[in-house]
Structures are given as structure tokens and as C-alpha cells.
Design a protein around this motif. Structure first.
Motif, PDB file in Angstrom:
ATOM      1  N   ILE A  85      36.042  25.661  15.544  1.00  0.00           N
ATOM      2  CA  ILE A  85      34.897  26.505  15.192  1.00  0.00           C
ATOM      3  C   ILE A  85      34.089  25.825  14.094  1.00  0.00           C
ATOM      4  N   ALA A  86      34.771  25.278  13.088  1.00  0.00           N
ATOM      5  CA  ALA A  86      34.080  24.585  12.002  1.00  0.00           C
ATOM      6  C   ALA A  86      33.386  23.322  12.514  1.00  0.00           C
ATOM      7  N   ALA A  87      34.002  22.630  13.455  1.00  0.00           N
ATOM      8  CA  ALA A  87      33.392  21.415  14.010  1.00  0.00           C
ATOM      9  C   ALA A  87      32.104  21.753  14.769  1.00  0.00           C
ATOM     10  N   GLU A  88      32.091  22.837  15.506  1.00  0.00           N
ATOM     11  CA  GLU A  88      30.884  23.259  16.226  1.00  0.00           C
ATOM     12  C   GLU A  88      29.798  23.713  15.257  1.00  0.00           C
ATOM     13  N   ARG A  89      30.201  24.403  14.200  1.00  0.00           N
ATOM     14  CA  ARG A  89      29.243  24.937  13.236  1.00  0.00           C
ATOM     15  C   ARG A  89      28.574  23.854  12.396  1.00  0.00           C
ATOM     16  N   ALA A  90      29.165  22.691  12.315  1.00  0.00           N
ATOM     17  CA  ALA A  90      28.588  21.615  11.507  1.00  0.00           C
ATOM     18  C   ALA A  90      27.181  21.266  11.992  1.00  0.00           C
ATOM     19  N   VAL A  91      26.945  21.370  13.276  1.00  0.00           N
ATOM     20  CA  VAL A  91      25.626  21.082  13.840  1.00  0.00           C
ATOM     21  C   VAL A  91      24.588  22.045  13.278  1.00  0.00           C
ATOM     22  N   CYS A  92      24.955  23.317  13.161  1.00  0.00           N
ATOM     23  CA  CYS A  92      24.048  24.333  12.628  1.00  0.00           C
ATOM     24  C   CYS A  92      23.752  24.075  11.154  1.00  0.00           C
ATOM     25  N   GLU A  93      24.739  23.680  10.409  1.00  0.00           N
ATOM     26  CA  GLU A  93      24.541  23.361   8.994  1.00  0.00           C
ATOM     27  C   GLU A  93      23.576  22.187   8.828  1.00  0.00           C
ATOM     28  N   HIS A  94      23.683  21.191   9.698  1.00  0.00           N
ATOM     29  CA  HIS A  94      22.776  20.047   9.652  1.00  0.00           C
ATOM     30  C   HIS A  94      21.343  20.470   9.980  1.00  0.00           C
ATOM     31  N   ALA A  95      21.193  21.372  10.939  1.00  0.00           N
ATOM     32  CA  ALA A  95      19.855  21.839  11.307  1.00  0.00           C
ATOM     33  C   ALA A  95      19.197  22.554  10.131  1.00  0.00           C
ATOM     34  N   PHE A  96      19.957  23.388   9.426  1.00  0.00           N
ATOM     35  CA  PHE A  96      19.414  24.067   8.249  1.00  0.00           C
ATOM     36  C   PHE A  96      19.085  23.067   7.152  1.00  0.00           C
ATOM     37  N   ALA A  97      19.912  22.047   7.008  1.00  0.00           N
ATOM     38  CA  ALA A  97      19.645  21.027   5.983  1.00  0.00           C
ATOM     39  C   ALA A  97      18.342  20.291   6.280  1.00  0.00           C
ATOM     40  N   HIS A  98      18.090  19.993   7.553  1.00  0.00           N
ATOM     41  CA  HIS A  98      16.824  19.346   7.920  1.00  0.00           C
ATOM     42  C   HIS A  98      15.639  20.257   7.610  1.00  0.00           C
ATOM     43  N   LEU A  99      15.800  21.543   7.851  1.00  0.00           N
ATOM     44  CA  LEU A  99      14.716  22.489   7.573  1.00  0.00           C
ATOM     45  C   LEU A  99      14.452  22.580   6.070  1.00  0.00           C
ATOM     46  N   LYS A 100      15.511  22.615   5.288  1.00  0.00           N
ATOM     47  CA  LYS A 100      15.353  22.773   3.847  1.00  0.00           C
ATOM     48  C   LYS A 100      14.932  21.483   3.141  1.00  0.00           C
ATOM     49  N   ASN A 101      14.875  20.367   3.879  1.00  0.00           N
ATOM     50  CA  ASN A 101      14.392  19.118   3.299  1.00  0.00           C
ATOM     51  C   ASN A 101      12.886  19.093   3.122  1.00  0.00           C
ATOM     52  N   TRP A 102      12.168  20.005   3.754  1.00  0.00           N
ATOM     53  CA  TRP A 102      10.720  20.037   3.603  1.00  0.00           C
ATOM     54  C   TRP A 102      10.395  20.392   2.164  1.00  0.00           C
ATOM     55  N   ARG A 103       9.569  19.585   1.567  1.00  0.00           N
ATOM     56  CA  ARG A 103       9.269  19.700   0.151  1.00  0.00           C
ATOM     57  C   ARG A 103       8.585  21.016  -0.216  1.00  0.00           C
ATOM     58  N   VAL A 104       7.833  21.581   0.714  1.00  0.00           N
ATOM     59  CA  VAL A 104       7.100  22.806   0.436  1.00  0.00           C
ATOM     60  C   VAL A 104       8.051  23.985   0.178  1.00  0.00           C
ATOM     61  N   LEU A 105       9.290  23.901   0.660  1.00  0.00           N
ATOM     62  CA  LEU A 105      10.261  24.982   0.442  1.00  0.00           C
ATOM     63  C   LEU A 105      10.969  24.904  -0.898  1.00  0.00           C
ATOM     64  N   THR A 106      10.725  23.861  -1.684  1.00  0.00           N
ATOM     65  CA  THR A 106      11.482  23.699  -2.923  1.00  0.00           C
ATOM     66  C   THR A 106      11.057  24.657  -4.023  1.00  0.00           C
ATOM     67  N   ARG A 107       9.780  25.041  -4.052  1.00  0.00           N
ATOM     68  CA  ARG A 107       9.314  25.907  -5.138  1.00  0.00           C
ATOM     69  C   ARG A 107       8.392  26.997  -4.616  1.00  0.00           C
ATOM     70  N   LEU A 108       8.920  27.830  -3.760  1.00  0.00           N
ATOM     71  CA  LEU A 108       8.123  28.905  -3.185  1.00  0.00           C
ATOM     72  C   LEU A 108       7.822  29.990  -4.210  1.00  0.00           C
ATOM     73  N   ARG A 109       6.610  30.513  -4.146  1.00  0.00           N
ATOM     74  CA  ARG A 109       6.234  31.683  -4.936  1.00  0.00           C
ATOM     75  C   ARG A 109       5.508  32.680  -4.044  1.00  0.00           C
ATOM     76  N   LEU A 110       5.774  32.600  -2.763  1.00  0.00           N
ATOM     77  CA  LEU A 110       5.053  33.386  -1.777  1.00  0.00           C
ATOM     78  C   LEU A 110       5.627  34.778  -1.618  1.00  0.00           C
ATOM     79  N   ASP A 111       4.822  35.633  -1.011  1.00  0.00           N
ATOM     80  CA  ASP A 111       5.276  36.934  -0.566  1.00  0.00           C
ATOM     81  C   ASP A 111       6.220  36.715   0.619  1.00  0.00           C
ATOM     82  N   VAL A 112       7.092  37.682   0.868  1.00  0.00           N
ATOM     83  CA  VAL A 112       8.078  37.551   1.936  1.00  0.00           C
ATOM     84  C   VAL A 112       7.398  37.335   3.288  1.00  0.00           C
TER      85      VAL A 112
END
Length: 179
Positions: free
Chosen positions: A132-159
Motif C-alpha cells: 500500500i505504501a509503495a503504491e501511495r508513493a506515486v501520489c506523494e510524488h504528484a503532490f510534490a510536483h504540484l507544490k514545486n510551483w513557486r506561486v504556491l509558496t506565499r499565498l495570500r488569496l481567498d479560498v
């Protein structure tokens, strides 16, 4: 969207939640965005990926004070997965999302085994958790790629605007990985 994945031959999706850190907006009470778990302000986003690590769907951004399981229950993700006939593999934060009720022999969300309080996890349950953990690693990598976008580092936006931003970045991320 889930029915489309099932028709295309998808057998399982991966689900995970992540905190997107935000900055505190001055002049606004921001207690609802405070995450006691992470000790910072942020927004909670739940995402579905396929087994290849492509982000398929992102939930609306919610204040960080909530939990992953309550966000899934609010979106009725377990019911949607059952209706599409797709199981999901998730971490221990999603225990009980789709497996409650009378039909617990066919859960919508498959999670690992929790360690009993004050005891060690038996070796048999550790072996169950490993694939289960081995399969989930792919999902963790996908989130890491998404969070690498610089614009997400200092959000002050409305939800509302943060949700649009995350979904737009998800599309850009898919395009960038496909190159």
C-alpha cells in the motif's frame, strides 16, 4: 470524472491530502486557516491521481483547521468512488471514508493497518502495509510536483481563488510532465 476513468480501464485511483502553506493576511482573522498539526497557516487540498502519478482531480481548497477525512466526507468522495466502481488507495488519515456501514467487505477507500495503542504492529500487518505504501508513493510524488510551483509558496488569496489556482497549476503540471 471517476466514471470516465473506470470506462478508460482504470482499476484504482490514489487519494491524498496536503496542506498548502499560506501567509497570514493582515487585518483578517485567520484562525480558521491555522493548522495545529503543521503549526502554520494553510489550506487543505485533497487530490486524486492515477497509478502513473497524473493528477486527475483536486478538491476545493479548505481551511487547514479541518482534517482530510472531514473534507472527503463533505465531498462525498466515498459515495462517488462506489458509484463509479473504483477503489482508492490512501494513507491512514482516510480510515473510515468509504468502508463504514453494512458493506464493509467492499470498501471504497483502502488504507493500511494502524498500530494498536501502546503495542507494536504485528509482522503480518506490516507486510500488508508495504505494498500500500509503495503504491501511495506515486501520489506523494504528484503532490510534490504540484507544490514545486513557486506561486504556491506565499499565498495570500481567498479560498475561492486558491482553488482556481491549484486547479490551473494541476493542468500546467500535467502539461509539463507530458513534455
Amino acid at each position: 470524472m471517476l466514471a470516465k476513468i473506470a470506462r478508460a480501464g482504470g482499476s484504482v485511483v490514489l487519494i491524498d491530502g496536503s496542506l498548502i502553506p499560506t501567509q497570514r493576511r493582515t487585518g483578517h482573522p485567520m484562525r480558521h486557516r491555522w493548522s495545529a498539526k503543521h503549526k502554520r497557516h494553510g489550506l487543505l487540498v485533497i487530490a486524486l491521481t492515477d497509478v502513473k502519478g497524473r493528477l486527475l482531480w483536486a478538491s476545493t481548497a479548505r481551511p487547514a483547521r479541518g482534517s482530510e477525512i472531514s473534507a472527503c466526507r463533505h465531498d462525498d468522495l466515498g459515495g462517488r468512488l462506489r458509484a463509479a466502481g473504483l477503489p482508492a488507495i490512501a494513507d491512514l488519515g482516510f480510515v473510515g471514508v468509504g468502508g463504514g456501514g453494512d458493506d464493509s467487505s467492499d470498501p471504497a477507500v483502502i488504507t493500511g493497518c494502524k498500530k494498536p495503542k501502546g503495542q507494536k504492529l504485528p509482522p503480518a500487518k506490516k507486510q500488508v502495509n508495504q505494498p500500500i505504501a509503495a503504491e501511495r508513493a506515486v501520489c506523494e510524488h504528484a503532490f510534490a510536483h504540484l507544490k514545486n510551483w513557486r506561486v504556491l509558496t506565499r499565498l495570500r488569496l481567498d479560498v475561492k481563488w486558491a482553488t482556481w489556482l491549484v486547479r490551473a497549476l494541476m493542468v500546467l503540471n500535467r502539461h509539463e510532465i507530458a513534455r
